[in-house]
Scaffold this active site. Structure first.
Site, PDB file in Angstrom:
ATOM      1  N   CYS A 193       0.841  -1.197   0.000  1.00 42.02           N
ATOM      2  CA  CYS A 193       0.000   0.000   0.000  1.00 42.02           C
ATOM      3  C   CYS A 193       0.875   1.246   0.000  1.00 42.02           C
ATOM      4  O   CYS A 193       2.057   1.206   0.353  1.00 42.02           O
ATOM      5  CB  CYS A 193      -0.875  -0.036   1.258  1.00 42.02           C
ATOM      6  SG  CYS A 193      -1.878   1.435   1.536  1.00 42.02           S
ATOM      7  N   THR A 230       0.652   3.464   2.144  1.00 46.65           N
ATOM      8  CA  THR A 230       1.071   3.611   3.542  1.00 46.65           C
ATOM      9  C   THR A 230       2.378   2.870   3.794  1.00 46.65           C
ATOM     10  O   THR A 230       3.257   3.354   4.516  1.00 46.65           O
ATOM     11  CB  THR A 230      -0.029   3.084   4.482  1.00 46.65           C
ATOM     12  OG1 THR A 230      -1.215   3.845   4.271  1.00 46.65           O
ATOM     13  CG2 THR A 230       0.391   3.190   5.939  1.00 46.65           C
ATOM     14  N   HIS A 246       5.133   5.021   2.623  1.00 45.89           N
ATOM     15  CA  HIS A 246       5.438   6.066   3.603  1.00 45.89           C
ATOM     16  C   HIS A 246       6.360   5.515   4.691  1.00 45.89           C
ATOM     17  O   HIS A 246       7.331   6.171   5.105  1.00 45.89           O
ATOM     18  CB  HIS A 246       4.154   6.594   4.251  1.00 45.89           C
ATOM     19  CG  HIS A 246       3.363   7.526   3.390  1.00 45.89           C
ATOM     20  ND1 HIS A 246       3.764   8.813   3.128  1.00 45.89           N
ATOM     21  CD2 HIS A 246       2.184   7.366   2.729  1.00 45.89           C
ATOM     22  CE1 HIS A 246       2.878   9.407   2.353  1.00 45.89           C
ATOM     23  NE2 HIS A 246       1.903   8.544   2.093  1.00 45.89           N
ATOM     24  N   HIS A 248      -0.659  -4.333   6.040  1.00 45.56           N
ATOM     25  CA  HIS A 248      -2.055  -4.379   6.512  1.00 45.56           C
ATOM     26  C   HIS A 248      -3.052  -4.844   5.455  1.00 45.56           C
ATOM     27  O   HIS A 248      -4.175  -5.164   5.792  1.00 45.56           O
ATOM     28  CB  HIS A 248      -2.481  -3.000   7.035  1.00 45.56           C
ATOM     29  CG  HIS A 248      -2.439  -1.920   6.004  1.00 45.56           C
ATOM     30  ND1 HIS A 248      -1.282  -1.233   5.703  1.00 45.56           N
ATOM     31  CD2 HIS A 248      -3.399  -1.414   5.207  1.00 45.56           C
ATOM     32  CE1 HIS A 248      -1.530  -0.337   4.765  1.00 45.56           C
ATOM     33  NE2 HIS A 248      -2.811  -0.433   4.435  1.00 45.56           N
ATOM     34  N   CYS A 281     -18.010   5.093  17.157  1.00 48.52           N
ATOM     35  CA  CYS A 281     -18.450   3.719  16.895  1.00 48.52           C
ATOM     36  C   CYS A 281     -19.963   3.600  17.045  1.00 48.52           C
ATOM     37  O   CYS A 281     -20.633   2.964  16.212  1.00 48.52           O
ATOM     38  CB  CYS A 281     -17.758   2.751  17.850  1.00 48.52           C
ATOM     39  SG  CYS A 281     -16.000   2.495  17.526  1.00 48.52           S
TER      40      CYS A 281
END
Length: 350
Positions: free
Chosen positions: A45, A47, A50, A70, A106
């Site tokens: 990804c 991410t 990064h 992830h 949530c």
């Protein structure tokens, strides 16, 4: 249940570019409410890039010594105490936003931005390893219609779906700014959801611009084009109904705001290295709705995604351009850094 007690895993060990080592860890054990998963595939990804580059965001969010990764899928091999709804042998994908289920966000249905939430593979050990644990509530069974080779791409595909959902799509003119893998998924989804016209915008990545055209973009714009003028001309001076900004470029964001119709929608998933200067008068006088997008709505986005996959409406195989053995993680990351790829998947041994 695995008989292995230790495993090698790609771990961010040094605060520098790359900084990863393949080191030994204990195979984790599932706590109550968790499952132990044998990894089948993991996708790389933005991410992860990064973290690889060790930029400011990574330094603030990732602790050295973390197993990252992830976007993943795998097979459940052990259930923690109290787990229901899953069975050993299930093939699952992971929703990486781990919520606690008790905060106001949530309770209002926004668990993906839980006030106490964590991100799997960022704030806790992730999936660049043969085994990982995850709360059972974050596991979603892989649809039978999805080739298991592509099961790990549901996280970024869900990002694309969530971003598009911030405005109208069916029968509308859509602009996709930024043709990384999520932008390419968004083109595919917009086509499947009945967009009238899809305009794809990148800077100079000709490989990804060609994929965009192959996926059904009606117009692909690049560095040599006046993006705003061309979009307005293509839409008879009105602008597109919905713009999606995936690139993290301040210029792209400004272009999106200036080329979206009055009372249109601008949905932003891109992350910016510095706060961009926003032409706010465009927002005010054009009566634009701007929506920031973070992750996927749980489980609304996944339901939409699985509906699309169950009808074979998507062409994800065109976006996955490279596959590597997971031991070749560093070569895969170098390719992702170059940008000369679509989605890159790491395959794990049985």
């Amino acid at each position: 249940m695995t008989t292995a007690t230790t495993m090698l895993a790609w771990t961010k060990m040094r605060g520098e570019e790359d900084g990863f080592e393949l080191i030994e860890h204990q195979v984790p054990k599932p706590n109550a409410g968790e499952i132990l998963v044998r990894t089948r595939s993991a996708s790389i990804c933005g991410t992860d890039l990064h973290i690889w580059l060790w930029d400011e965001w990574s330094r603030e969010n990732v602790e050295l010594g973390t197993i990252t990764g992830h976007e993943t899928s795998g097979e459940i091999i052990q259930l923690g105490d109290g787990v229901i709804g899953h069975q050993i042998g299930d093939h699952i994908a992971v929703e990486c936003h781990i919520s606690h289920g008790t905060c106001e966000r949530c309770m209002e249905g926004n668990a993906h931005v839980c006030e106490r939430g964590e991100i799997f593979g960022v704030h806790r050990h992730g999936a660049f390893a043969p085994y990982f644990t995850i709360p059972a509530m974050n596991a979603r069974k892989v649809p039978d219609e999805l080739d298991e080779a592509f099961a790990s791409i549901q996280d970024p595909l869900g990002n694309a779906i969530h971003t598009l959902s911030g405005g109208p799509v069916a029968g509308c003119d859509i602009a996709i700014h930024g043709l990384g893998p999520i932008g390419l998924f968004a083109i595919d989804v917009a086509r499947a959801q009945g967009a009238r016209t899809i305009i794809a915008v990148d800077w100079q990545n000709e490989m990804r611009m060609k994929i965009a055209a192959d996926l059904g973009a009606d117009l692909v714009l690049g560095r040599g084009d006046d993006v705003v003028e061309t979009i307005l001309r293509t839409t008879n001076g009105k602008g597109v109904d919905t713009s999606c900004e995936f690139s993290g470029s301040p210029t792209a964001l400004a272009n999106a705001l200036r080329s979206t119709r009055v009372a249109g929608h601008v949905n932003v998933l891109g992350v910016y290295g510095t706060d961009p200067v926003v032409p706010i008068n465009e927002v005010v006088f054009r009566y634009l709705t701007i929506k920031g997008i973070n992750g996927r709505r749980i489980w609304e986005t996944w339901d939409t995604m699985h509906d699309l996959l169950s009808t074979n409406a998507l062409n994800v195989e065109q976006i996955v351009t490279h596959r590597f053995h997971w031991h070749d993680f560093q070569s895969a990351m170098a390719l992702v850094k170059s940008g000369e790829c679509g989605k890159v998947i790491l395959d794990f041994d049985e």
